[in-house]
Scaffold this motif. Sequence first.
Motif, PDB file in Angstrom:
ATOM      1  N   THR A  15       0.836  -1.207   0.000  1.00 54.76           N
ATOM      2  CA  THR A  15       0.000   0.000   0.000  1.00 54.76           C
ATOM      3  C   THR A  15       0.865   1.249   0.000  1.00 54.76           C
ATOM      4  OG1 THR A  15      -1.871  -1.055   1.106  1.00 54.76           O
ATOM      5  CG2 THR A  15      -1.675   1.332   1.344  1.00 54.76           C
ATOM      6  N   LEU A  16       1.878   1.279   0.831  1.00 54.93           N
ATOM      7  CA  LEU A  16       2.743   2.457   0.916  1.00 54.93           C
ATOM      8  C   LEU A  16       3.562   2.650  -0.360  1.00 54.93           C
ATOM      9  CD1 LEU A  16       3.937   2.356   4.634  1.00 54.93           C
ATOM     10  CD2 LEU A  16       1.970   3.516   3.618  1.00 54.93           C
ATOM     11  N   VAL A  29       3.786   6.068  -5.504  1.00 58.01           N
ATOM     12  CA  VAL A  29       3.488   6.377  -6.907  1.00 58.01           C
ATOM     13  C   VAL A  29       2.555   7.583  -6.981  1.00 58.01           C
ATOM     14  CG1 VAL A  29       2.422   5.542  -9.041  1.00 58.01           C
ATOM     15  CG2 VAL A  29       3.811   3.984  -7.654  1.00 58.01           C
ATOM     16  N   VAL A  30       1.557   7.610  -6.095  1.00 55.48           N
ATOM     17  CA  VAL A  30       0.613   8.733  -6.050  1.00 55.48           C
ATOM     18  C   VAL A  30       1.345  10.040  -5.762  1.00 55.48           C
ATOM     19  CG1 VAL A  30      -1.362   9.711  -4.814  1.00 55.48           C
ATOM     20  CG2 VAL A  30      -1.331   7.277  -5.391  1.00 55.48           C
ATOM     21  N   THR A  31       2.320   9.992  -4.879  1.00 57.35           N
ATOM     22  CA  THR A  31       3.108  11.189  -4.571  1.00 57.35           C
ATOM     23  C   THR A  31       3.766  11.742  -5.826  1.00 57.35           C
ATOM     24  OG1 THR A  31       3.575  10.534  -2.294  1.00 57.35           O
ATOM     25  CG2 THR A  31       5.112  12.067  -3.307  1.00 57.35           C
ATOM     26  N   GLY A  32       4.369  10.854  -6.619  1.00 56.17           N
ATOM     27  CA  GLY A  32       4.997  11.292  -7.854  1.00 56.17           C
ATOM     28  C   GLY A  32       4.009  11.953  -8.797  1.00 56.17           C
ATOM     29  N   VAL A  74      11.904   3.692  -7.219  1.00 56.57           N
ATOM     30  CA  VAL A  74      11.294   3.392  -8.518  1.00 56.57           C
ATOM     31  C   VAL A  74       9.836   3.852  -8.548  1.00 56.57           C
ATOM     32  CG1 VAL A  74      10.563   1.529 -10.064  1.00 56.57           C
ATOM     33  CG2 VAL A  74      12.849   1.493  -9.056  1.00 56.57           C
ATOM     34  N   ALA A  75       9.104   3.635  -7.452  1.00 54.12           N
ATOM     35  CA  ALA A  75       7.693   4.033  -7.391  1.00 54.12           C
ATOM     36  C   ALA A  75       7.539   5.538  -7.558  1.00 54.12           C
ATOM     37  CB  ALA A  75       7.075   3.582  -6.070  1.00 54.12           C
ATOM     38  N   MET A  76       8.376   6.301  -6.874  1.00 53.20           N
ATOM     39  CA  MET A  76       8.317   7.764  -6.995  1.00 53.20           C
ATOM     40  C   MET A  76       8.655   8.198  -8.414  1.00 53.20           C
ATOM     41  SD  MET A  76       7.901  10.575  -5.003  1.00 53.20           S
ATOM     42  CE  MET A  76       8.587  10.309  -3.351  1.00 53.20           C
ATOM     43  N   PHE A  77       9.695   7.598  -8.970  1.00 57.36           N
ATOM     44  CA  PHE A  77      10.120   7.936 -10.323  1.00 57.36           C
ATOM     45  C   PHE A  77       9.007   7.647 -11.335  1.00 57.36           C
ATOM     46  CE2 PHE A  77      11.910   6.870 -14.430  1.00 57.36           C
ATOM     47  CZ  PHE A  77      12.823   7.892 -14.651  1.00 57.36           C
ATOM     48  N   ALA A  82       7.105  10.454 -13.584  1.00 57.99           N
ATOM     49  CA  ALA A  82       7.227  10.373 -15.040  1.00 57.99           C
ATOM     50  C   ALA A  82       5.863  10.214 -15.695  1.00 57.99           C
ATOM     51  CB  ALA A  82       8.137   9.200 -15.424  1.00 57.99           C
ATOM     52  N   LEU A  83       5.039   9.362 -15.113  1.00 55.33           N
ATOM     53  CA  LEU A  83       3.697   9.150 -15.653  1.00 55.33           C
ATOM     54  C   LEU A  83       2.869  10.427 -15.564  1.00 55.33           C
ATOM     55  CD1 LEU A  83       1.855   6.977 -16.850  1.00 55.33           C
ATOM     56  CD2 LEU A  83       1.158   6.374 -14.521  1.00 55.33           C
TER      57      LEU A  83
END
Length: 230
Positions: free
Chosen positions: A14-15, A20-23, A185-188, A192-193
Amino acid sequence: MTNSLTTEKTTTLTLLGLTVVTGLVDAVSFLSLGRVFTANMTGNVVILAFATARVPGLSIARSLTALLSFLIGAIIGGRIMARASTDSQAGFAAQAFLLEVLFLIAASLCAIGYRSDLLEHSFQPFALIALTALAMGTRNAAVRKLAISDLTTTVLTLTITGIGADSSLANGNNPRLARRMGSVVAMFLGAALGAVIIRYSISAALALATAISALCSAALFRALRMPDRL
């Protein structure tokens, strides 16, 4: 195997999803709302300092809106988590994550029809800054209470430091390397998305952030409600 192990694994995933949502959120805020961060307050404070020093293209009002809204969100999240015992922290965190979803839904709706060229002549960007910062502040208060190592969902400085400082090159044993790399990787990927999607629709980028956040919250609620298995 008990439900606690399932909940722990689900919380970790979940975290990562929320990272990913933060990015996505910071891509929207920085690239479309006037060079302001609504999730990363370290960056936002620095930008506020630059704006105060009259650096062109930056806004004290927008940065302060983000900072104060994030703080209010953190207070809301803190009040939710204050009721949690050690055994119920994940459940109360799920409630805070659900509130994040609601704020992001409101932001997605508010973003319909938004155009960056109206930045200086519209109240809409301030509403979007406030709503996304509220969402991120609420979530961060819950994540802080959970205190899961290397999964802050918004800040990567210590995570990247840990990758280097605890590596075999530094005579370490690479603890939690997969989790640390996963956070980066999740943040990146999220950023990017987000940068790609906002070329077409800011509302769509926020809607995707909302959907991911909602899926993460639903997964955590489901794990908490699963009966224990021996």
